[in-house]
Motif scaffolding. Sequence first.
Motif, PDB file in Angstrom:
ATOM      1  N   THR A 128       0.826  -1.210   0.000  1.00  0.00           N
ATOM      2  CA  THR A 128       0.000   0.000   0.000  1.00  0.00           C
ATOM      3  C   THR A 128       0.857   1.256   0.000  1.00  0.00           C
ATOM      4  N   GLU A 129       1.894   1.250   0.818  1.00  0.00           N
ATOM      5  CA  GLU A 129       2.800   2.407   0.888  1.00  0.00           C
ATOM      6  C   GLU A 129       3.480   2.650  -0.450  1.00  0.00           C
ATOM      7  N   GLN A 186       2.426   1.659  -3.492  1.00  0.00           N
ATOM      8  CA  GLN A 186       1.462   2.064  -4.504  1.00  0.00           C
ATOM      9  C   GLN A 186       1.164   3.555  -4.406  1.00  0.00           C
ATOM     10  N   GLU A 187       1.064   4.057  -3.191  1.00  0.00           N
ATOM     11  CA  GLU A 187       0.811   5.487  -2.997  1.00  0.00           C
ATOM     12  C   GLU A 187       1.967   6.327  -3.532  1.00  0.00           C
ATOM     13  N   ARG A 188       3.188   5.835  -3.400  1.00  0.00           N
ATOM     14  CA  ARG A 188       4.360   6.583  -3.842  1.00  0.00           C
ATOM     15  C   ARG A 188       4.579   6.485  -5.351  1.00  0.00           C
ATOM     16  N   LYS A 199       2.224   5.708  -7.842  1.00  0.00           N
ATOM     17  CA  LYS A 199       1.136   5.969  -8.786  1.00  0.00           C
ATOM     18  C   LYS A 199       1.429   7.185  -9.657  1.00  0.00           C
TER      19      LYS A 199
END
Length: 281
Positions: A178-179, A181-183, A185
């Motif tokens: 999750t961490e 993917q946030e960075r 995208k």
Amino acid sequence: MEERKAWSISGILGIGLIVVFLAIGAFCIFQSQLILGIVLIIMAVVLISGITIVQPNQSVVVIFLGKYMGTVRQEGILITVPFSVRRTISLRVRNFNSNRLKVNDVNGNPIEIAAVVVFKVVDAAKAVFDVDQYEQFVEIQSETAIRAVATTYPYDSFTNDELTLRGNADEVSDELTTELQERLKVAGVEVIEARLTHLAYSTEIAQAMLQRQQASAIISAREQIVQGAVGMAQDAIARLETDNIVELDDERRVALINNLLVAIVSDQGTQPVINTGSLYQ
């Protein structure tokens, strides 16, 4: 920047047009119709400059005079915008193995940690225009995310009320994914999976932390054994008194509890002492 489809036509049709233009142009020049022949040859050259080949699971970003014209994802031979710059971006799934990083866990203990990141590009336009060298961007952001996640958990714990890096690999991997993917995208990258591949105490404290782990494990095991022994002693005395097998006063009850606890908690097997009566009775 958002990806959009670029103009393109079938390569087979384009090559057919090129052959026709060249043939008619040459015939016109041979017939002294120079202007028409030159125009047809120029048209053929223009089409030739737009020929591009797209491999399976690849995309081609088309740039014309500094402007993004779109992305070609259809595989095969195609003709797209003539005289354009075309950059190929792979859409295949790739792995990135991080280096072994030295970080401090939430308790301040220095540890070594590494992870593998499985990712693929889903937006070629973002990968080309929103970041500089997206592959290097993925590597740097992956290591940054690994450090960030590692500092929020302890390496290990002998209680069940907190998550740890060693004991909760699935939860840690989900948070790391999750961490990441946030960075990532912003670069048009989709993170499929991120999982720890190496986890250990740093060499300078490894021996000391091993002794600490062993001591903590012994204490935790002793606490569980004592709790179980007390419960077993209570159950044994309660059953003896309930079934009227024996009547125990306070002194004998204390002695029986002491014997049961010693027998259950002792590391080595206890030897029973049988009282057969007095020699001079």
